[in-house]
Scaffold this motif. Sequence first.
Motif, PDB file in Angstrom:
ATOM      1  N   HIS A  25      -5.932 -16.535  -9.293  1.00  8.19           N
ATOM      2  CA  HIS A  25      -6.260 -15.769 -10.499  1.00  8.19           C
ATOM      3  C   HIS A  25      -5.291 -14.610 -10.725  1.00  8.19           C
ATOM      4  CE1 HIS A  25      -9.651 -18.293 -10.361  1.00  8.19           C
ATOM      5  NE2 HIS A  25     -10.640 -17.419 -10.310  1.00  8.19           N
ATOM      6  N   ASN A  26      -4.095 -14.698 -10.172  1.00  7.80           N
ATOM      7  CA  ASN A  26      -3.109 -13.619 -10.267  1.00  7.80           C
ATOM      8  C   ASN A  26      -3.718 -12.291  -9.814  1.00  7.80           C
ATOM      9  OD1 ASN A  26      -0.574 -12.454 -10.821  1.00  7.80           O
ATOM     10  ND2 ASN A  26      -1.156 -11.931 -12.911  1.00  7.80           N
ATOM     11  N   SER A  27      -4.484 -12.359  -8.718  1.00  7.00           N
ATOM     12  CA  SER A  27      -5.139 -11.160  -8.189  1.00  7.00           C
ATOM     13  C   SER A  27      -4.204 -10.297  -7.357  1.00  7.00           C
ATOM     14  CB  SER A  27      -6.355 -11.558  -7.346  1.00  7.00           C
ATOM     15  OG  SER A  27      -5.975 -12.487  -6.339  1.00  7.00           O
ATOM     16  N   GLN A  28      -3.097 -10.870  -6.851  1.00  9.27           N
ATOM     17  CA  GLN A  28      -2.082 -10.139  -6.074  1.00  9.27           C
ATOM     18  C   GLN A  28      -2.723  -9.352  -4.929  1.00  9.27           C
ATOM     19  OE1 GLN A  28       0.591  -8.084  -9.032  1.00  9.27           O
ATOM     20  NE2 GLN A  28      -0.718  -9.200 -10.474  1.00  9.27           N
ATOM     21  N   PRO A  29      -3.377 -10.065  -3.999  1.00 14.63           N
ATOM     22  CA  PRO A  29      -4.202  -9.386  -2.985  1.00 14.63           C
ATOM     23  C   PRO A  29      -3.419  -8.974  -1.743  1.00 14.63           C
ATOM     24  CG  PRO A  29      -4.465 -11.748  -2.759  1.00 14.63           C
ATOM     25  CD  PRO A  29      -3.488 -11.535  -3.899  1.00 14.63           C
ATOM     26  N   TRP A  30      -2.351  -8.224  -1.929  1.00 13.16           N
ATOM     27  CA  TRP A  30      -1.504  -7.816  -0.805  1.00 13.16           C
ATOM     28  C   TRP A  30      -1.075  -6.362  -0.967  1.00 13.16           C
ATOM     29  CZ3 TRP A  30       0.231 -12.357  -3.625  1.00 13.16           C
ATOM     30  CH2 TRP A  30       0.973 -12.038  -4.768  1.00 13.16           C
ATOM     31  N   ARG A  31      -0.675  -5.779   0.153  1.00 11.21           N
ATOM     32  CA  ARG A  31      -0.051  -4.462   0.145  1.00 11.21           C
ATOM     33  C   ARG A  31       0.961  -4.411   1.292  1.00 11.21           C
ATOM     34  NH1 ARG A  31      -2.299  -1.027   4.005  1.00 11.21           N
ATOM     35  NH2 ARG A  31      -4.228  -1.769   4.975  1.00 11.21           N
ATOM     36  N   TRP A  32       1.909  -3.480   1.184  1.00  9.02           N
ATOM     37  CA  TRP A  32       3.001  -3.372   2.142  1.00  9.02           C
ATOM     38  C   TRP A  32       3.081  -1.945   2.666  1.00  9.02           C
ATOM     39  CZ3 TRP A  32       5.647  -7.948   2.964  1.00  9.02           C
ATOM     40  CH2 TRP A  32       5.494  -8.944   1.992  1.00  9.02           C
ATOM     41  N   GLU A  33       3.430  -1.828   3.936  1.00  8.62           N
ATOM     42  CA  GLU A  33       3.690  -0.524   4.536  1.00  8.62           C
ATOM     43  C   GLU A  33       5.066  -0.555   5.184  1.00  8.62           C
ATOM     44  OE1 GLU A  33       0.622   0.759   7.178  1.00  8.62           O
ATOM     45  OE2 GLU A  33      -0.921   0.789   5.615  1.00  8.62           O
ATOM     46  N   LEU A  34       5.834   0.521   4.967  1.00 13.11           N
ATOM     47  CA  LEU A  34       7.209   0.595   5.447  1.00 13.11           C
ATOM     48  C   LEU A  34       7.285   1.557   6.626  1.00 13.11           C
ATOM     49  CD1 LEU A  34      10.190  -0.151   5.055  1.00 13.11           C
ATOM     50  CD2 LEU A  34      10.354   1.747   3.426  1.00 13.11           C
ATOM     51  N   GLY A  35       7.745   1.042   7.766  1.00 16.94           N
ATOM     52  CA  GLY A  35       7.978   1.869   8.942  1.00 16.94           C
ATOM     53  C   GLY A  35       9.446   2.200   9.088  1.00 16.94           C
ATOM     54  N   ALA A  36       9.798   2.846  10.186  1.00 18.51           N
ATOM     55  CA  ALA A  36      11.188   3.249  10.411  1.00 18.51           C
ATOM     56  C   ALA A  36      12.102   2.051  10.598  1.00 18.51           C
ATOM     57  CB  ALA A  36      11.264   4.169  11.629  1.00 18.51           C
ATOM     58  N   HIS A  37      11.581   0.987  11.200  1.00 18.49           N
ATOM     59  CA  HIS A  37      12.418  -0.176  11.503  1.00 18.49           C
ATOM     60  C   HIS A  37      11.785  -1.488  11.054  1.00 18.49           C
ATOM     61  CE1 HIS A  37      14.956   2.403  14.007  1.00 18.49           C
ATOM     62  NE2 HIS A  37      13.841   2.884  14.528  1.00 18.49           N
ATOM     63  N   SER A  38      10.720  -1.434  10.279  1.00 17.81           N
ATOM     64  CA  SER A  38      10.003  -2.667   9.946  1.00 17.81           C
ATOM     65  C   SER A  38       9.195  -2.495   8.665  1.00 17.81           C
ATOM     66  CB  SER A  38       9.070  -3.055  11.106  1.00 17.81           C
ATOM     67  OG  SER A  38       8.173  -1.988  11.387  1.00 17.81           O
ATOM     68  N   LEU A  39       8.786  -3.627   8.129  1.00 22.73           N
ATOM     69  CA  LEU A  39       7.929  -3.687   6.943  1.00 22.73           C
ATOM     70  C   LEU A  39       6.699  -4.493   7.316  1.00 22.73           C
ATOM     71  CD1 LEU A  39       7.674  -3.130   3.832  1.00 22.73           C
ATOM     72  CD2 LEU A  39       8.819  -5.352   3.499  1.00 22.73           C
ATOM     73  N   HIS A  40       5.534  -4.086   6.824  1.00 19.17           N
ATOM     74  CA  HIS A  40       4.287  -4.712   7.260  1.00 19.17           C
ATOM     75  C   HIS A  40       3.497  -5.208   6.049  1.00 19.17           C
ATOM     76  CE1 HIS A  40       4.757  -3.154  11.398  1.00 19.17           C
ATOM     77  NE2 HIS A  40       5.462  -2.229  10.760  1.00 19.17           N
ATOM     78  N   LEU A  41       2.993  -6.436   6.162  1.00 18.29           N
ATOM     79  CA  LEU A  41       2.184  -7.058   5.107  1.00 18.29           C
ATOM     80  C   LEU A  41       0.717  -7.025   5.517  1.00 18.29           C
ATOM     81  CD1 LEU A  41       1.666  -8.833   2.571  1.00 18.29           C
ATOM     82  CD2 LEU A  41       2.228 -10.825   4.011  1.00 18.29           C
ATOM     83  N   TYR A  42      -0.124  -6.541   4.593  1.00 17.68           N
ATOM     84  CA  TYR A  42      -1.565  -6.496   4.821  1.00 17.68           C
ATOM     85  C   TYR A  42      -2.288  -7.233   3.692  1.00 17.68           C
ATOM     86  CZ  TYR A  42      -0.821  -2.821   8.301  1.00 17.68           C
ATOM     87  OH  TYR A  42      -0.420  -2.115   9.408  1.00 17.68           O
ATOM     88  N   ALA A  43      -3.375  -7.898   4.041  1.00 18.57           N
ATOM     89  CA  ALA A  43      -4.273  -8.438   3.027  1.00 18.57           C
ATOM     90  C   ALA A  43      -5.034  -7.289   2.385  1.00 18.57           C
ATOM     91  CB  ALA A  43      -5.245  -9.420   3.668  1.00 18.57           C
ATOM     92  N   ASP A  44      -5.167  -7.324   1.078  1.00 13.76           N
ATOM     93  CA  ASP A  44      -5.925  -6.311   0.346  1.00 13.76           C
ATOM     94  C   ASP A  44      -7.266  -6.913  -0.052  1.00 13.76           C
ATOM     95  OD1 ASP A  44      -6.981  -4.415  -1.319  1.00 13.76           O
ATOM     96  OD2 ASP A  44      -5.169  -4.124  -2.518  1.00 13.76           O
ATOM     97  N   ARG A  45      -8.276  -6.681   0.786  1.00 19.00           N
ATOM     98  CA  ARG A  45      -9.588  -7.299   0.566  1.00 19.00           C
ATOM     99  C   ARG A  45     -10.316  -6.701  -0.624  1.00 19.00           C
ATOM    100  NH1 ARG A  45      -9.555 -11.963   3.750  1.00 19.00           N
ATOM    101  NH2 ARG A  45      -8.418 -11.468   5.661  1.00 19.00           N
ATOM    102  N   THR A  46      -9.847  -5.572  -1.141  1.00 19.26           N
ATOM    103  CA  THR A  46     -10.481  -5.014  -2.334  1.00 19.26           C
ATOM    104  C   THR A  46     -10.223  -5.900  -3.550  1.00 19.26           C
ATOM    105  OG1 THR A  46      -8.601  -3.633  -3.026  1.00 19.26           O
ATOM    106  CG2 THR A  46     -10.132  -2.700  -1.412  1.00 19.26           C
ATOM    107  N   ARG A  47      -9.269  -6.827  -3.433  1.00 19.21           N
ATOM    108  CA  ARG A  47      -8.940  -7.723  -4.538  1.00 19.21           C
ATOM    109  C   ARG A  47      -9.431  -9.149  -4.255  1.00 19.21           C
ATOM    110  NH1 ARG A  47      -5.682  -4.557  -7.535  1.00 19.21           N
ATOM    111  NH2 ARG A  47      -5.027  -6.210  -8.945  1.00 19.21           N
ATOM    112  N   ALA A  48     -10.378  -9.255  -3.342  1.00 13.35           N
ATOM    113  CA  ALA A  48     -10.946 -10.565  -3.005  1.00 13.35           C
ATOM    114  C   ALA A  48     -11.786 -11.097  -4.169  1.00 13.35           C
ATOM    115  CB  ALA A  48     -11.793 -10.457  -1.744  1.00 13.35           C
ATOM    116  N   LEU A  49     -11.957 -12.424  -4.191  1.00 16.93           N
ATOM    117  CA  LEU A  49     -12.742 -13.105  -5.216  1.00 16.93           C
ATOM    118  C   LEU A  49     -13.856 -13.901  -4.518  1.00 16.93           C
ATOM    119  CD1 LEU A  49      -9.704 -14.474  -7.264  1.00 16.93           C
ATOM    120  CD2 LEU A  49     -11.018 -12.407  -7.736  1.00 16.93           C
ATOM    121  N   PRO A  50     -14.974 -13.261  -4.191  1.00 21.10           N
ATOM    122  CA  PRO A  50     -15.979 -13.917  -3.344  1.00 21.10           C
ATOM    123  C   PRO A  50     -16.611 -15.156  -3.947  1.00 21.10           C
ATOM    124  CG  PRO A  50     -16.788 -11.809  -4.194  1.00 21.10           C
ATOM    125  CD  PRO A  50     -15.330 -11.865  -4.500  1.00 21.10           C
TER     126      PRO A  50
END
Length: 331
Positions: A25-50
């Motif tokens: 549903h084009n919900s785009q349920p992800w977010r990213w965090e940038l560290g000093a040497h890496s990038l991190h992918l997280y699921a964004d459960r606030t955009r879930a479709l139960p």
Amino acid sequence: MDRGQPDETTVRAAVALAGRAPSVHNSQPWRWELGAHSLHLYADRTRALPATDPLGADLVVSCGAALHHLRAALAALGWHAKVHRLPNPAQPDHLAAIEFEPAEPRQSHVALAAAIPRRRTDRRAFSSWPTPEELLQQLVQFARAEGVDARIATGKARDELLIAIGKAAHVQEADPAYQAEIHQWSGVYPGASAGVPAANIPAGSRQYGNLRMREFAPGSLLQGSRSVLGEDAGALLVLSTSSDDDLSRLRAGEAASAVLLEATAAGLATCPLSQPLEVVETRDLVRDEVLGGATCPQLVIRVGWAGFNADPLPATPRRPVIDLLRDQEQK
């Protein structure tokens, strides 16, 4: 970032391209965090479709597609993404940690990244011209290169898959919670940052031969004319994995992205179909009758040539990078 790492402009450009990945549903349920040497992918459960996705499987598959889009973007920008999937068992929503290694981009990397802004989910009828078998098998191999099984549903397997799609639609359309979700996430107003706009939803019937497409809110997208034979020759590619856990779903999303981008680069129209896998009964039907009980289905992808005289599809809305990416120290 430290020397030897991509600068902030490069990372933001890659995350912007990753944000163009397809999602339920084009919900785009992800977010990213940038560290000093890496990038991190997280699921964004606030955009879930139960109601649509009660198991959260579509959500993780969607995140996998964004992860592969990121990999493709970084490769074209001169960086190899070294991915650690599900790096922290104590944080199940932490889906991937990405480290960077300099790598000279090849022409194939640039071509794949160039397909990202051109890729669209095309819910219209396809042309009656069949996709060459050689090209379909290439797509199968691209999925398998991501560690995911892929097969073209033909004959009885295709018939069973079409039955499963129709049954799933019947079950979901009788569910008031599902109907409420559909109306929330489709036919969205201009200026929205997510959801499926009316301009990307076909007007009129969405029954193409024996294939029943998902019913969204009323759409305004006109169908392109097909060839004189009038039959939709779209192929159905089924992605599956040996297990049915978040790692498998993440991998399936990466494989789906690889198939969609390679198909786009080849000039094909594509449409992911998750509906038959969102209902337990029909998911089991696909597993047993389409895949012979050997693997767990994760996604169906419809592939073919766009109808003759079909207008180019508009881009669907996307969340801005400022909403997707933050520094870890900002937590």
